[in-house]
Design a protein around this motif. Structure first.
Motif, PDB file in Angstrom:
ATOM      1  N   LEU A   1       0.819  -1.210   0.000  1.00  0.00           N
ATOM      2  CA  LEU A   1       0.000   0.000   0.000  1.00  0.00           C
ATOM      3  C   LEU A   1       0.857   1.266   0.000  1.00  0.00           C
ATOM      4  O   LEU A   1       0.482   2.273  -0.618  1.00  0.00           O
ATOM      5  CB  LEU A   1      -0.952  -0.026   1.196  1.00  0.00           C
ATOM      6  N   MET A   2       2.013   1.228   0.662  1.00  0.00           N
ATOM      7  CA  MET A   2       2.909   2.382   0.588  1.00  0.00           C
ATOM      8  C   MET A   2       3.415   2.571  -0.832  1.00  0.00           C
ATOM      9  O   MET A   2       3.556   3.702  -1.313  1.00  0.00           O
ATOM     10  CB  MET A   2       4.059   2.227   1.583  1.00  0.00           C
ATOM     11  N   HIS A   3       3.671   1.464  -1.520  1.00  0.00           N
ATOM     12  CA  HIS A   3       4.067   1.555  -2.926  1.00  0.00           C
ATOM     13  C   HIS A   3       2.948   2.182  -3.760  1.00  0.00           C
ATOM     14  O   HIS A   3       3.202   3.055  -4.612  1.00  0.00           O
ATOM     15  CB  HIS A   3       4.397   0.162  -3.456  1.00  0.00           C
ATOM     16  N   VAL A   4       1.705   1.786  -3.522  1.00  0.00           N
ATOM     17  CA  VAL A   4       0.580   2.326  -4.290  1.00  0.00           C
ATOM     18  C   VAL A   4       0.424   3.827  -4.039  1.00  0.00           C
ATOM     19  O   VAL A   4       0.224   4.615  -4.977  1.00  0.00           O
ATOM     20  CB  VAL A   4      -0.725   1.569  -3.948  1.00  0.00           C
ATOM     21  N   VAL A   5       0.533   4.246  -2.779  1.00  0.00           N
ATOM     22  CA  VAL A   5       0.434   5.676  -2.464  1.00  0.00           C
ATOM     23  C   VAL A   5       1.609   6.437  -3.072  1.00  0.00           C
ATOM     24  O   VAL A   5       1.459   7.572  -3.545  1.00  0.00           O
ATOM     25  CB  VAL A   5       0.347   5.897  -0.943  1.00  0.00           C
ATOM     26  N   ARG A   6       2.762   5.827  -3.067  1.00  0.00           N
ATOM     27  CA  ARG A   6       3.930   6.460  -3.702  1.00  0.00           C
ATOM     28  C   ARG A   6       3.676   6.685  -5.185  1.00  0.00           C
ATOM     29  O   ARG A   6       4.054   7.717  -5.739  1.00  0.00           O
ATOM     30  CB  ARG A   6       5.160   5.582  -3.498  1.00  0.00           C
ATOM     31  N   GLU A   7       3.047   5.724  -5.849  1.00  0.00           N
ATOM     32  CA  GLU A   7       2.726   5.899  -7.264  1.00  0.00           C
ATOM     33  C   GLU A   7       1.725   7.037  -7.463  1.00  0.00           C
ATOM     34  O   GLU A   7       1.779   7.751  -8.460  1.00  0.00           O
ATOM     35  CB  GLU A   7       2.163   4.604  -7.853  1.00  0.00           C
ATOM     36  N   LEU A   8       0.820   7.209  -6.510  1.00  0.00           N
ATOM     37  CA  LEU A   8      -0.126   8.308  -6.613  1.00  0.00           C
ATOM     38  C   LEU A   8       0.596   9.648  -6.524  1.00  0.00           C
ATOM     39  O   LEU A   8       0.391  10.538  -7.352  1.00  0.00           O
ATOM     40  CB  LEU A   8      -1.180   8.196  -5.517  1.00  0.00           C
ATOM     41  N   ARG A   9       1.439   9.806  -5.516  1.00  0.00           N
ATOM     42  CA  ARG A   9       2.179  11.062  -5.401  1.00  0.00           C
ATOM     43  C   ARG A   9       3.069  11.274  -6.617  1.00  0.00           C
ATOM     44  O   ARG A   9       3.181  12.390  -7.132  1.00  0.00           O
ATOM     45  CB  ARG A   9       3.021  11.084  -4.126  1.00  0.00           C
ATOM     46  N   GLY A  10       3.705  10.203  -7.095  1.00  0.00           N
ATOM     47  CA  GLY A  10       4.572  10.337  -8.257  1.00  0.00           C
ATOM     48  C   GLY A  10       3.834  10.831  -9.487  1.00  0.00           C
ATOM     49  O   GLY A  10       4.332  11.691 -10.223  1.00  0.00           O
ATOM     50  N   GLY A  11       2.631  10.297  -9.717  1.00  0.00           N
ATOM     51  CA  GLY A  11       1.849  10.735 -10.859  1.00  0.00           C
ATOM     52  C   GLY A  11       1.419  12.185 -10.733  1.00  0.00           C
ATOM     53  O   GLY A  11       1.516  12.967 -11.692  1.00  0.00           O
ATOM     54  N   LEU A  12       0.955  12.564  -9.550  1.00  0.00           N
ATOM     55  CA  LEU A  12       0.527  13.953  -9.336  1.00  0.00           C
ATOM     56  C   LEU A  12       1.707  14.911  -9.406  1.00  0.00           C
ATOM     57  O   LEU A  12       1.587  16.031  -9.914  1.00  0.00           O
ATOM     58  CB  LEU A  12      -0.178  14.065  -7.984  1.00  0.00           C
ATOM     59  N   HIS A  13       2.853  14.463  -8.911  1.00  0.00           N
ATOM     60  CA  HIS A  13       4.048  15.312  -8.975  1.00  0.00           C
ATOM     61  C   HIS A  13       4.484  15.540 -10.423  1.00  0.00           C
ATOM     62  O   HIS A  13       4.847  16.664 -10.803  1.00  0.00           O
ATOM     63  CB  HIS A  13       5.179  14.671  -8.181  1.00  0.00           C
ATOM     64  N   ALA A  14       4.442  14.492 -11.233  1.00  0.00           N
ATOM     65  CA  ALA A  14       4.789  14.652 -12.648  1.00  0.00           C
ATOM     66  C   ALA A  14       3.855  15.655 -13.320  1.00  0.00           C
ATOM     67  O   ALA A  14       4.297  16.496 -14.119  1.00  0.00           O
ATOM     68  CB  ALA A  14       4.719  13.303 -13.359  1.00  0.00           C
ATOM     69  N   ASN A  15       2.578  15.594 -12.988  1.00  0.00           N
ATOM     70  CA  ASN A  15       1.628  16.563 -13.539  1.00  0.00           C
ATOM     71  C   ASN A  15       1.992  17.988 -13.123  1.00  0.00           C
ATOM     72  O   ASN A  15       1.897  18.931 -13.928  1.00  0.00           O
ATOM     73  CB  ASN A  15       0.211  16.241 -13.050  1.00  0.00           C
ATOM     74  N   ALA A  16       2.397  18.146 -11.857  1.00  0.00           N
ATOM     75  CA  ALA A  16       2.749  19.476 -11.362  1.00  0.00           C
ATOM     76  C   ALA A  16       3.989  20.019 -12.065  1.00  0.00           C
ATOM     77  O   ALA A  16       4.066  21.212 -12.384  1.00  0.00           O
ATOM     78  CB  ALA A  16       2.968  19.429  -9.850  1.00  0.00           C
ATOM     79  N   VAL A  17       4.960  19.155 -12.307  1.00  0.00           N
ATOM     80  CA  VAL A  17       6.177  19.570 -13.013  1.00  0.00           C
ATOM     81  C   VAL A  17       5.840  20.014 -14.427  1.00  0.00           C
ATOM     82  O   VAL A  17       6.292  21.069 -14.903  1.00  0.00           O
ATOM     83  CB  VAL A  17       7.207  18.416 -13.028  1.00  0.00           C
TER      84      VAL A  17
END
Length: 251
Positions: free
Chosen positions: A149-165
């Motif tokens: 589940l930490m991996h899944v949440v990490r993927e969520l932040r990673g996707g949103l962070h890429a969008n922000a960049v």
């Protein structure tokens, strides 16, 4: 008492380390040796295999911070491993790592319980790897379940962070060089070290103050985007999650 945005900010480090620590673990390395795959061949087939069998260009579109040529070479090099098998094996490495690293941590069951609620209620637009990994079956035992589940949440932040960049008009390499990487599986590392690890060719430009400020603003935007995800937890549960995640360093 932590509000959702504070929670998003404070759990970033441990979730970044423990949600991605298995990717550079002895379990992942042993799996590469067993399968005869390069580390990045397994990484892209296992991590991005939730997208299905697709063109390397599709994988590069979500692996925003890697050079396109490196993504293409690694994804195509790993094609001898079917994506469904790759995802199952990669998830197994995550679970085995979680059992080894978190097996003596009594809070794993509660971490998993809280994060499962976060994951279930989180919107998926803009985070395809999160959506894919959310669909992968969870293991039953608490240490493996918490790591998954930490991996899944990490993927969520990673996707949103890429969008922000991207929305900020920043080049992914510039964004990497201008950041402090406190939430990587390696702990705190420099932007240049991360760029080298991600296989960007040298020399690297030195980020100036304006670029560093823009990158800091992107991090704030990422926290803003992630904050509503944690609103499913009340303030007491948010405080509890933050405290439970204050354990040792991933390795």
């Amino acid at each position: 008492m932590a509000d959702p945005r504070t929670t998003a900010r404070l759990v970033k480090g441990p979730i970044g380390q423990y949600g991605g620590g298995f990717m550079v673990s002895r379990e992942a390395k042993a799996l590469c040796e067993k399968l005869g795959l390069g580390a990045r061949e397994l990484y892209f087939r296992g991590r991005c295999g939730v997208l299905g069998e697709c063109a390397a260009d599709v994988v590069a579109s979500v692996a925003v911070f890697f050079p396109r040529a490196h993504v293409e070479e690694s994804w195509n090099g790993g094609r001898r491993l079917p994506v469904g098998e790759a995802v199952a094996l990669y998830a197994g490495a995550c679970h085995a790592w979680g059992r080894r690293r978190l097996g003596d941590h009594d809070g794993c069951g509660r971490i998993a319980e809280l994060l499962e609620r976060v994951v279930e209620h989180a919107p998926a637009p803009g985070a395809p790897l999160f959506a894919g990994w959310r669909a992968v079956p969870l293991p039953d035992d608490p240490p493996a379940r918490a790591a998954h589940l930490m991996h899944v949440v990490r993927e969520l932040r990673g996707g949103l962070h890429a969008n922000a960049v991207i929305a900020a008009g920043m080049d992914p390499l510039d964004a990497m060089l201008a950041a402090r990487h406190d939430g990587s599986p390696f702990g705190q590392v420099t932007g240049e070290a991360m760029a080298a690890f991600f296989q960007w060719p040298e020399p690297y430009p030195q980020p100036g103050p304006e670029l560093v400020a823009r990158r800091a603003a992107v991090e704030d935007t990422t926290d803003d985007l992630l904050a509503p995800v944690f609103s499913v937890l009340n303030s007491d549960e948010s405080d509890e999650l933050i405290e439970l995640l204050r354990f040792g360093q991933a390795r």
